[in-house]
Enzyme design. Structure first.
Site, PDB file in Angstrom:
ATOM      1  N   CYS A  58      -8.813   3.279   4.533  1.00 46.57           N
ATOM      2  CA  CYS A  58      -8.004   2.052   4.635  1.00 46.57           C
ATOM      3  C   CYS A  58      -7.136   2.124   5.890  1.00 46.57           C
ATOM      4  O   CYS A  58      -6.964   1.136   6.604  1.00 46.57           O
ATOM      5  CB  CYS A  58      -7.111   1.878   3.406  1.00 46.57           C
ATOM      6  SG  CYS A  58      -8.019   1.810   1.843  1.00 46.57           S
ATOM      7  N   ARG A  95      -5.309   0.733  11.433  1.00 43.98           N
ATOM      8  CA  ARG A  95      -5.078   1.273  12.784  1.00 43.98           C
ATOM      9  C   ARG A  95      -5.857   0.474  13.817  1.00 43.98           C
ATOM     10  O   ARG A  95      -5.412   0.286  14.941  1.00 43.98           O
ATOM     11  CB  ARG A  95      -5.518   2.747  12.838  1.00 43.98           C
ATOM     12  CG  ARG A  95      -4.585   3.646  12.082  1.00 43.98           C
ATOM     13  CD  ARG A  95      -5.203   5.004  11.808  1.00 43.98           C
ATOM     14  NE  ARG A  95      -4.248   5.848  11.098  1.00 43.98           N
ATOM     15  CZ  ARG A  95      -4.545   7.015  10.553  1.00 43.98           C
ATOM     16  NH1 ARG A  95      -5.774   7.484  10.613  1.00 43.98           N
ATOM     17  NH2 ARG A  95      -3.615   7.704   9.931  1.00 43.98           N
ATOM     18  N   GLU A 150       1.048   4.463  10.309  1.00 44.65           N
ATOM     19  CA  GLU A 150      -0.425   4.533  10.418  1.00 44.65           C
ATOM     20  C   GLU A 150      -0.857   5.754  11.228  1.00 44.65           C
ATOM     21  O   GLU A 150      -1.802   5.691  12.007  1.00 44.65           O
ATOM     22  CB  GLU A 150      -0.986   3.275  11.079  1.00 44.65           C
ATOM     23  CG  GLU A 150      -0.560   1.981  10.446  1.00 44.65           C
ATOM     24  CD  GLU A 150      -1.238   1.734   9.120  1.00 44.65           C
ATOM     25  OE1 GLU A 150      -2.230   2.435   8.823  1.00 44.65           O
ATOM     26  OE2 GLU A 150      -0.767   0.880   8.368  1.00 44.65           O
ATOM     27  N   GLY A 151      -0.150   6.868  11.012  1.00 47.63           N
ATOM     28  CA  GLY A 151      -0.429   8.087  11.751  1.00 47.63           C
ATOM     29  C   GLY A 151       0.387   8.107  13.025  1.00 47.63           C
ATOM     30  O   GLY A 151       0.261   7.223  13.871  1.00 47.63           O
ATOM     31  N   LEU A 153       1.274   4.970   0.093  1.00 48.98           N
ATOM     32  CA  LEU A 153       0.742   6.316   0.314  1.00 48.98           C
ATOM     33  C   LEU A 153       1.888   7.281   0.639  1.00 48.98           C
ATOM     34  O   LEU A 153       2.024   8.334   0.030  1.00 48.98           O
ATOM     35  CB  LEU A 153      -0.277   6.289   1.472  1.00 48.98           C
ATOM     36  CG  LEU A 153      -0.943   7.623   1.812  1.00 48.98           C
ATOM     37  CD1 LEU A 153      -1.771   8.140   0.647  1.00 48.98           C
ATOM     38  CD2 LEU A 153      -1.838   7.485   3.056  1.00 48.98           C
ATOM     39  N   PHE A 167       0.863  -1.187   0.000  1.00 51.41           N
ATOM     40  CA  PHE A 167       0.000   0.000   0.000  1.00 51.41           C
ATOM     41  C   PHE A 167       0.893   1.228   0.000  1.00 51.41           C
ATOM     42  O   PHE A 167       1.585   1.493   0.995  1.00 51.41           O
ATOM     43  CB  PHE A 167      -0.862  -0.056   1.260  1.00 51.41           C
ATOM     44  CG  PHE A 167      -1.870   1.037   1.445  1.00 51.41           C
ATOM     45  CD1 PHE A 167      -3.167   0.897   0.960  1.00 51.41           C
ATOM     46  CD2 PHE A 167      -1.548   2.188   2.151  1.00 51.41           C
ATOM     47  CE1 PHE A 167      -4.123   1.887   1.170  1.00 51.41           C
ATOM     48  CE2 PHE A 167      -2.496   3.186   2.367  1.00 51.41           C
ATOM     49  CZ  PHE A 167      -3.789   3.032   1.876  1.00 51.41           C
ATOM     50  N   ILE A 177       7.467   1.562   2.330  1.00 46.42           N
ATOM     51  CA  ILE A 177       6.293   0.762   1.991  1.00 46.42           C
ATOM     52  C   ILE A 177       6.516  -0.698   2.412  1.00 46.42           C
ATOM     53  O   ILE A 177       7.371  -1.399   1.833  1.00 46.42           O
ATOM     54  CB  ILE A 177       5.964   0.866   0.483  1.00 46.42           C
ATOM     55  CG1 ILE A 177       5.865   2.345   0.062  1.00 46.42           C
ATOM     56  CG2 ILE A 177       4.684   0.095   0.163  1.00 46.42           C
ATOM     57  CD1 ILE A 177       4.878   3.177   0.875  1.00 46.42           C
TER      58      ILE A 177
HETATM   59  C1  LIG Z   1       8.662   0.373   9.284  1.00 45.05           C
HETATM   60  C2  LIG Z   1       7.692   1.291   8.607  1.00 45.05           C
HETATM   61  C3  LIG Z   1       6.735   0.780   7.724  1.00 45.05           C
HETATM   62  C4  LIG Z   1       5.866   1.627   7.037  1.00 45.05           C
HETATM   63  N1  LIG Z   1       4.950   1.108   6.141  1.00 45.05           N
HETATM   64  C5  LIG Z   1       4.208   1.949   5.364  1.00 45.05           C
HETATM   65  C6  LIG Z   1       3.350   1.441   4.330  1.00 45.05           C
HETATM   66  O1  LIG Z   1       3.213   0.219   4.151  1.00 45.05           O
HETATM   67  N2  LIG Z   1       2.696   2.316   3.522  1.00 45.05           N
HETATM   68  C7  LIG Z   1       2.797   3.671   3.693  1.00 45.05           C
HETATM   69  O2  LIG Z   1       2.192   4.403   2.913  1.00 45.05           O
HETATM   70  N3  LIG Z   1       3.599   4.194   4.674  1.00 45.05           N
HETATM   71  C8  LIG Z   1       4.293   3.368   5.512  1.00 45.05           C
HETATM   72  N4  LIG Z   1       5.116   3.877   6.496  1.00 45.05           N
HETATM   73  C9  LIG Z   1       5.279   5.321   6.596  1.00 45.05           C
HETATM   74  C10 LIG Z   1       4.581   5.945   7.799  1.00 45.05           C
HETATM   75  O3  LIG Z   1       3.193   5.891   7.661  1.00 45.05           O
HETATM   76  C11 LIG Z   1       5.118   7.377   7.947  1.00 45.05           C
HETATM   77  O4  LIG Z   1       6.457   7.259   8.386  1.00 45.05           O
HETATM   78  C12 LIG Z   1       4.314   8.228   8.917  1.00 45.05           C
HETATM   79  O5  LIG Z   1       3.065   8.564   8.354  1.00 45.05           O
HETATM   80  C13 LIG Z   1       5.034   9.519   9.316  1.00 45.05           C
HETATM   81  O6  LIG Z   1       5.524  10.174   8.204  1.00 45.05           O
HETATM   82  P1  LIG Z   1       7.068  10.656   8.166  1.00 45.05           P
HETATM   83  O7  LIG Z   1       7.925   9.540   8.570  1.00 45.05           O
HETATM   84  O8  LIG Z   1       7.284  11.276   6.829  1.00 45.05           O
HETATM   85  O9  LIG Z   1       7.177  11.746   9.307  1.00 45.05           O
HETATM   86  P2  LIG Z   1       6.791  13.294   9.192  1.00 45.05           P
HETATM   87  O10 LIG Z   1       5.421  13.454   8.638  1.00 45.05           O
HETATM   88  O11 LIG Z   1       7.904  14.030   8.553  1.00 45.05           O
HETATM   89  O12 LIG Z   1       6.722  13.688  10.742  1.00 45.05           O
HETATM   90  C14 LIG Z   1       7.900  13.839  11.549  1.00 45.05           C
HETATM   91  C15 LIG Z   1       7.482  14.260  12.943  1.00 45.05           C
HETATM   92  O13 LIG Z   1       6.763  15.489  12.878  1.00 45.05           O
HETATM   93  C16 LIG Z   1       5.475  15.339  13.479  1.00 45.05           C
HETATM   94  N5  LIG Z   1       4.483  16.135  12.757  1.00 45.05           N
HETATM   95  C17 LIG Z   1       4.186  16.130  11.424  1.00 45.05           C
HETATM   96  N6  LIG Z   1       3.194  16.972  11.163  1.00 45.05           N
HETATM   97  C18 LIG Z   1       2.819  17.522  12.362  1.00 45.05           C
HETATM   98  C19 LIG Z   1       1.833  18.464  12.777  1.00 45.05           C
HETATM   99  N7  LIG Z   1       0.965  19.002  11.905  1.00 45.05           N
HETATM  100  N8  LIG Z   1       1.756  18.791  14.094  1.00 45.05           N
HETATM  101  C20 LIG Z   1       2.595  18.225  15.007  1.00 45.05           C
HETATM  102  N9  LIG Z   1       3.549  17.331  14.677  1.00 45.05           N
HETATM  103  C21 LIG Z   1       3.651  16.991  13.373  1.00 45.05           C
HETATM  104  C22 LIG Z   1       5.172  13.848  13.363  1.00 45.05           C
HETATM  105  O14 LIG Z   1       4.192  13.449  14.304  1.00 45.05           O
HETATM  106  C23 LIG Z   1       6.535  13.254  13.618  1.00 45.05           C
HETATM  107  O15 LIG Z   1       6.787  13.204  14.987  1.00 45.05           O
HETATM  108  C24 LIG Z   1       5.946   3.026   7.258  1.00 45.05           C
HETATM  109  C25 LIG Z   1       6.874   3.538   8.184  1.00 45.05           C
HETATM  110  C26 LIG Z   1       7.729   2.683   8.851  1.00 45.05           C
HETATM  111  C27 LIG Z   1       8.716   3.252   9.834  1.00 45.05           C
END
Ligand SMILES: Cc1cc2nc3c(=O)[nH]c(=O)nc-3n(C[C@H](O)[C@H](O)[C@H](O)COP(=O)(O)OP(=O)(O)OC[C@H]3O[C@@H](n4cnc5c(N)ncnc54)[C@H](O)[C@@H]3O)c2cc1C
Length: 386
Positions: free
Chosen positions: A240, A245, A365-366, A133, A131, A165
């Protein structure tokens, strides 16, 4: 049940729910526990083999109906997630991504042809889904995604990149979310389509028993019917995520329970100052606080599960569960580690592995912060992030 079932929750489960839980627990005991420390250390997991075994038990897309899916209740699905994650968060991730993200997206938003093509094979574990995103520059804020799908005659052409991903390097199909002229849309992308590459992300210090990758889409040409016809706008991928979640609300507690069970056994058998660690008041205070958080989390998960089975579960309620249960599970894992002393940092025990895994679970997942903002929006009526 164990001493950890302080509130006697077991009788609140149906006979069928208990049976499903016990079957998954047995599978984890037989097939996961003997090997998982090694898989974790080596950063390699036999995901395809495990997917087929999970498929045989009906764990893939287990809460979906038709197309070879088991049609189990949300509570039964949650219990299965709890048992899987008691083995390792990476294995629960495999099942969550397959069932709640990739299969759910196709089941909920796909055409009949797409469902027939992918779902039966995904339910048995013959086909693996992922998936896409998150992007390299857009995680918490998927509305800013830059992956683009443009029309070219009847075809679609996709360009962009997806990052972090789960399952991408081993997947047969990716559900890719991309921006079109009409807004965000979903596509079922066979991974062997020319222009699609998936590179494994190495050096992870967390979820090492799970395959994670980057997907690059370089002018990927797809037939018009690759688009998921019912997915309109960002609310489709977000729905989704709500599914996945929900599984984490339960799953994270499995990791916490495994830490606590390990720690109880350790603290009663290791002696310092002439008595077992468990006989010290400070240790008992830690154990009691952790057990209380565990059963509170289980009550919350069960309540959300019953709401889901009644068709009344709202996304912000899932945020309450994910925020609380992952945060508490991580706190339990870290506290357990202190009771194991030096052995707490050893791979001979599962505690540090669970703690490291839960760092990813806290983020994907957020993130916790995003769930705080979702709950904050519900409380105040003000969106602080959109
Ligand atoms: C092992 C692993 C597997 C994953 N698998 C998938 C998958 O299958 N598919 C998929 O699509 N994604 C996947 N992800 C990605 C995951 O969903 C994202 O890492 C996550 O959504 C956070 O995004 P980011 O890492 O870019 O952090 P960022 O969005 O850059 O955030 C960094 C920090 O800033 C904070 N932050 C961001 N915006 C705000 C705000 N408005 N106010 C306050 N704080 C904020 C965040 O909470 C975080 O602490 C995976 C991640 C990992 C580590």
């Amino acid at each position: 049940m164990t001493a950890l079932d302080l509130l006697d929750l077991d009788p609140s489960l149906s006979e069928e729910e208990r049976q499903i839980r016990d079957v998954v627990r047995q599978l984890v005991d037989d097939r996961v526990r003997p090997h998982v420390a090694e898989w974790y250390e080596e950063g390699r997991v036999p995901a395809r083999e495990l997917a087929r075994e999970f498929g045989k038990l009906g764990l893939l897309g287990m809460h979906l109906t038709g197309y070879g899916c088991a049609g189990a209740s949300a509570v039964a699905y949650g219990l299965a997630c709890q048992e899987l994650e008691a083995g390792d968060s990476g294995l629960r991730s495999l099942v969550s991504v397959q069932g709640s993200l990739a299969m759910y997206a196709i089941w909920r938003y796909g055409s009949e042809e797409q469902k027939q093509r992918w779902l039966p094979a995904m339910a048995t574990g013959e086909a693996i889904g992922c998936f896409g995103l998150t992007e390299p520059d857009h995680g918490s804020d998927p509305a800013s995604m830059t992956t683009r799908a443009r029309r070219d005659g009847d075809d679609w052409v996709l360009t962009g990149a997806k990052m972090w991903i789960t399952n991408a390097p081993i997947a047969d199909v990716a559900v890719i979310w991309a921006r079109t002229d009409e807004g965000v849309s979903g596509f079922a992308v066979p991974m062997d389509t020319p222009g699609v590459t998936a590179r494994e992300i190495g050096r992870k210090m967390s979820l090492r028993a799970s395959v994670t990758g980057e997907i690059v889409l370089d002018d990927v040409r797809l037939p018009g019917d690759a688009q998921l016809p019912e997915a309109v706008g960002l609310k489709a991928p977000l729905s989704c995520l709500t599914e996945a979640r929900y599984g984490i609300v339960w799953g994270s507690l499995g990791a916490a329970r495994d830490c606590l069970e390990t720690t109880l056994a350790y603290a009663t058998s290791r002696t310092q100052f002439g008595r077992p660690l468990a006989g010290f008041q400070l240790t008992q205070a830690k154990l009691a606080d952790m057990a209380v958080e565990l059963v509170k989390g289980q009550l919350l998960a069960l309540h959300l599960g019953r709401l889901a089975d009644g068709g009344r579960l709202r996304p912000e309620q899932v945020s309450v569960g994910k925020l609380n249960n992952v945060r508490e599970a991580l706190a339990i894992a870290r506290q357990c580690r202190t009771i194991l002393g030096a052995n707490g940092v050893s791979g001979e025990y599962p505690v540090m592995r669970h703690a490291n895994n839960l760092e990813s679970v806290l983020t994907y997942e957020g993130t916790s912060e995003i769930h705080q903002l979702v709950v904050g929006q519900r409380l105040t009526g003000l969106s602080a992030f959109a």
